[in-house]
Motif scaffolding. Structure first.
Motif, PDB file in Angstrom:
ATOM      1  N   PRO A   1      44.108  19.531  50.009  1.00  0.00           N
ATOM      2  CA  PRO A   1      43.405  18.901  48.904  1.00  0.00           C
ATOM      3  C   PRO A   1      42.660  19.930  48.065  1.00  0.00           C
ATOM      4  CG  PRO A   1      42.226  18.538  50.953  1.00  0.00           C
ATOM      5  CD  PRO A   1      43.524  19.192  51.325  1.00  0.00           C
ATOM      6  N   ALA A   2      42.311  19.517  46.889  1.00  0.00           N
ATOM      7  CA  ALA A   2      41.562  20.416  45.998  1.00  0.00           C
ATOM      8  C   ALA A   2      40.196  20.701  46.602  1.00  0.00           C
ATOM      9  CB  ALA A   2      41.402  19.752  44.630  1.00  0.00           C
ATOM     10  N   PRO A   3      39.605  21.890  46.368  1.00  0.00           N
ATOM     11  CA  PRO A   3      38.314  22.248  46.959  1.00  0.00           C
ATOM     12  C   PRO A   3      37.214  21.317  46.494  1.00  0.00           C
ATOM     13  CG  PRO A   3      38.934  23.809  45.244  1.00  0.00           C
ATOM     14  CD  PRO A   3      40.129  22.950  45.484  1.00  0.00           C
ATOM     15  N   GLY A   4      36.445  20.819  47.458  1.00  0.00           N
ATOM     16  CA  GLY A   4      35.319  19.975  47.134  1.00  0.00           C
ATOM     17  C   GLY A   4      35.688  18.551  46.829  1.00  0.00           C
ATOM     18  N   ALA A   5      36.958  18.185  46.858  1.00  0.00           N
ATOM     19  CA  ALA A   5      37.349  16.812  46.572  1.00  0.00           C
ATOM     20  C   ALA A   5      37.037  15.925  47.754  1.00  0.00           C
ATOM     21  CB  ALA A   5      38.834  16.735  46.237  1.00  0.00           C
ATOM     22  N   ALA A   6      36.936  14.629  47.513  1.00  0.00           N
ATOM     23  CA  ALA A   6      36.607  13.694  48.587  1.00  0.00           C
ATOM     24  C   ALA A   6      37.773  13.463  49.503  1.00  0.00           C
ATOM     25  CB  ALA A   6      36.145  12.364  47.993  1.00  0.00           C
ATOM     26  N   GLY A   7      38.982  13.847  49.107  1.00  0.00           N
ATOM     27  CA  GLY A   7      40.151  13.657  49.936  1.00  0.00           C
ATOM     28  C   GLY A   7      41.267  13.115  49.098  1.00  0.00           C
ATOM     29  N   PRO A   8      42.515  13.230  49.526  1.00  0.00           N
ATOM     30  CA  PRO A   8      43.629  12.750  48.750  1.00  0.00           C
ATOM     31  C   PRO A   8      43.636  11.235  48.687  1.00  0.00           C
ATOM     32  CG  PRO A   8      44.367  13.447  50.915  1.00  0.00           C
ATOM     33  CD  PRO A   8      42.927  13.822  50.819  1.00  0.00           C
ATOM     34  N   ALA A   9      44.121  10.735  47.561  1.00  0.00           N
ATOM     35  CA  ALA A   9      44.127   9.287  47.367  1.00  0.00           C
ATOM     36  C   ALA A   9      45.132   8.616  48.278  1.00  0.00           C
ATOM     37  CB  ALA A   9      44.457   8.957  45.911  1.00  0.00           C
ATOM     38  N   GLY A  10      46.218   9.222  48.552  1.00  0.00           N
ATOM     39  CA  GLY A  10      47.224   8.625  49.432  1.00  0.00           C
ATOM     40  C   GLY A  10      47.689   9.592  50.458  1.00  0.00           C
ATOM     41  N   GLY A  11      46.722  10.180  51.200  1.00  0.00           N
ATOM     42  CA  GLY A  11      47.057  11.249  52.136  1.00  0.00           C
ATOM     43  C   GLY A  11      47.796  10.763  53.350  1.00  0.00           C
TER      44      GLY A  11
ATOM     45  N   VAL B   1      36.202   4.697  52.673  1.00  0.00           N
ATOM     46  CA  VAL B   1      36.851   3.567  53.338  1.00  0.00           C
ATOM     47  C   VAL B   1      38.182   3.260  52.670  1.00  0.00           C
ATOM     48  CG1 VAL B   1      36.634   1.103  53.856  1.00  0.00           C
ATOM     49  CG2 VAL B   1      34.656   2.604  54.112  1.00  0.00           C
ATOM     50  N   GLU B   2      38.215   3.347  51.318  1.00  0.00           N
ATOM     51  CA  GLU B   2      39.461   3.075  50.598  1.00  0.00           C
ATOM     52  C   GLU B   2      40.543   4.085  50.937  1.00  0.00           C
ATOM     53  OE1 GLU B   2      36.493   3.220  49.320  1.00  0.00           O
ATOM     54  OE2 GLU B   2      36.107   1.121  48.811  1.00  0.00           O
ATOM     55  N   GLN B   3      40.173   5.360  51.083  1.00  0.00           N
ATOM     56  CA  GLN B   3      41.164   6.385  51.401  1.00  0.00           C
ATOM     57  C   GLN B   3      41.652   6.245  52.846  1.00  0.00           C
ATOM     58  OE1 GLN B   3      38.704   9.662  50.422  1.00  0.00           O
ATOM     59  NE2 GLN B   3      39.289   9.694  48.246  1.00  0.00           N
ATOM     60  N   LEU B   4      40.762   5.899  53.767  1.00  0.00           N
ATOM     61  CA  LEU B   4      41.191   5.681  55.153  1.00  0.00           C
ATOM     62  C   LEU B   4      42.063   4.444  55.270  1.00  0.00           C
ATOM     63  CD1 LEU B   4      37.818   6.470  56.970  1.00  0.00           C
ATOM     64  CD2 LEU B   4      39.866   7.888  56.975  1.00  0.00           C
ATOM     65  N   ASP B   5      41.873   3.494  54.366  1.00  0.00           N
ATOM     66  CA  ASP B   5      42.665   2.268  54.380  1.00  0.00           C
ATOM     67  C   ASP B   5      44.131   2.532  54.064  1.00  0.00           C
ATOM     68  OD1 ASP B   5      43.387  -0.357  54.505  1.00  0.00           O
ATOM     69  OD2 ASP B   5      42.445  -0.949  52.618  1.00  0.00           O
ATOM     70  N   THR B   6      44.436   3.674  53.429  1.00  0.00           N
ATOM     71  CA  THR B   6      45.826   3.985  53.085  1.00  0.00           C
ATOM     72  C   THR B   6      46.613   4.519  54.280  1.00  0.00           C
ATOM     73  OG1 THR B   6      45.235   6.233  52.415  1.00  0.00           O
ATOM     74  CG2 THR B   6      45.119   4.520  50.724  1.00  0.00           C
ATOM     75  N   LEU B   7      45.946   4.847  55.370  1.00  0.00           N
ATOM     76  CA  LEU B   7      46.645   5.357  56.553  1.00  0.00           C
ATOM     77  C   LEU B   7      47.419   4.228  57.221  1.00  0.00           C
ATOM     78  CD1 LEU B   7      43.786   7.561  58.026  1.00  0.00           C
ATOM     79  CD2 LEU B   7      45.873   8.385  56.931  1.00  0.00           C
TER      80      LEU B   7
ATOM     81  N   LEU C   1      39.037  -1.406  60.285  1.00  0.00           N
ATOM     82  CA  LEU C   1      39.131  -0.194  61.095  1.00  0.00           C
ATOM     83  C   LEU C   1      38.645   1.026  60.318  1.00  0.00           C
ATOM     84  CD1 LEU C   1      39.923   1.100  63.726  1.00  0.00           C
ATOM     85  CD2 LEU C   1      42.289   1.240  62.932  1.00  0.00           C
ATOM     86  N   ALA C   2      38.922   1.044  59.007  1.00  0.00           N
ATOM     87  CA  ALA C   2      38.415   2.149  58.186  1.00  0.00           C
ATOM     88  C   ALA C   2      36.894   2.182  58.200  1.00  0.00           C
ATOM     89  CB  ALA C   2      38.947   2.020  56.761  1.00  0.00           C
ATOM     90  N   GLN C   3      36.261   1.004  58.173  1.00  0.00           N
ATOM     91  CA  GLN C   3      34.801   0.952  58.228  1.00  0.00           C
ATOM     92  C   GLN C   3      34.295   1.411  59.591  1.00  0.00           C
ATOM     93  OE1 GLN C   3      32.737   0.200  55.578  1.00  0.00           O
ATOM     94  NE2 GLN C   3      31.201   1.004  57.002  1.00  0.00           N
TER      95      GLN C   3
END
Length: 232
Positions: free
Chosen positions: A154-164, A179-185, A192-194
């Motif tokens: 991911p880009a430096p300092g980013a919160a994380g990939p949108a669809g990692g 929570v939204e990004q973990l929900d994509t797993l 479970l993301a929460q």
């Protein structure tokens, strides 16, 4: 002339009252024998009483073999998990194009902009367009400034990939993903993301991917699916 025995018998007989002589009809010889018997019986009675008297008994002494008593050894502290930061603090690693890169200790709730100021600020001419300076820092994360990441990261300092969570994408950071990004797993829903977010908040972040097993709702099968798709 009477012998000494005869005189002793007569003396003893004279000391017996007259009524005793008449009643018992004892001769001096018989009376002397009776007196001897009585004296011997009294001696035996005294000896029996003396031998049956109570005697003090000493308490038994403890037998010591002379060996020193073993000294109890203090239990050695067992190796446990690494110490967590003090309550209300986060530890982050700021690297890249900053004036004073290194590990910083900041108050909990600090943002990327606070970490940049603590590192002396960004160097002149550094492009920080892709750096989310408003993001809240998580304990144990790394903030890289002005460095182009290699493919797949991911880009430096980013919160994380949108669809990692998709195959071939960058791993999702358990310490910074929302929570939204973990929900994509795969296999992870909003609930479970929460739980994942609550766990990292309670324990100060994830130190390894294996800690994901301790999150409520993640079993061995789901962990095997998520392990290659996430990182601390």
């Amino acid at each position: 002339m009477l012998s000494l025995r005869e005189r002793w018998r007569l003396a003893l007989w004279e000391r017996v009252p007259s009524w005793g002589r008449l009643r018992w009809g004892l001769e001096p010889r018989t009376l002397a024998a009776l007196v001897v018997v009585l004296v011997v019986a009294a001696g035996f009675g005294a000896q029996h009483f003396w031998s049956g008297r109570p005697e003090p008994v000493r308490a038994p002494q403890l037998v010591r073999d002379g060996r020193p008593m073993p000294i109890a050894q203090e239990p050695k502290p067992s190796a446990g998990p690494p110490p967590s930061p003090p309550a209300g603090r986060v530890v982050v690693d700021v690297s890249g194009k900053v004036r004073r890169p290194g590990v910083l200790r900041l108050p909990a709730g600090s943002r990327v902009a606070d970490a940049l100021r603590a590192a002396g600020g960004v160097r002149a001419g550094t492009d920080i367009t892709g750096l989310n300076r408003a993001r809240v820092l998580m304990d144990g994360e790394q903030v890289v400034v002005g460095v182009v990441p290699p493919p797949g990261f991911p880009a430096p300092g980013a919160a994380g990939p949108a669809g990692g969570g998709s195959a071939g994408g960058a791993p999702v950071s358990l310490n910074s993903a929302t929570v939204e990004q973990l929900d994509t797993l795969p296999g992870v829903g909003p609930v479970l993301a929460q739980h994942i977010v609550d766990y990292r908040t309670e324990h100060g972040g994830f130190r390894s991917v294996d800690e994901l097993r301790e999150v409520n709702g993640i079993g061995d099968r789901r962990f095997a699916d998520l392990q290659p798709l996430v990182r601390p």
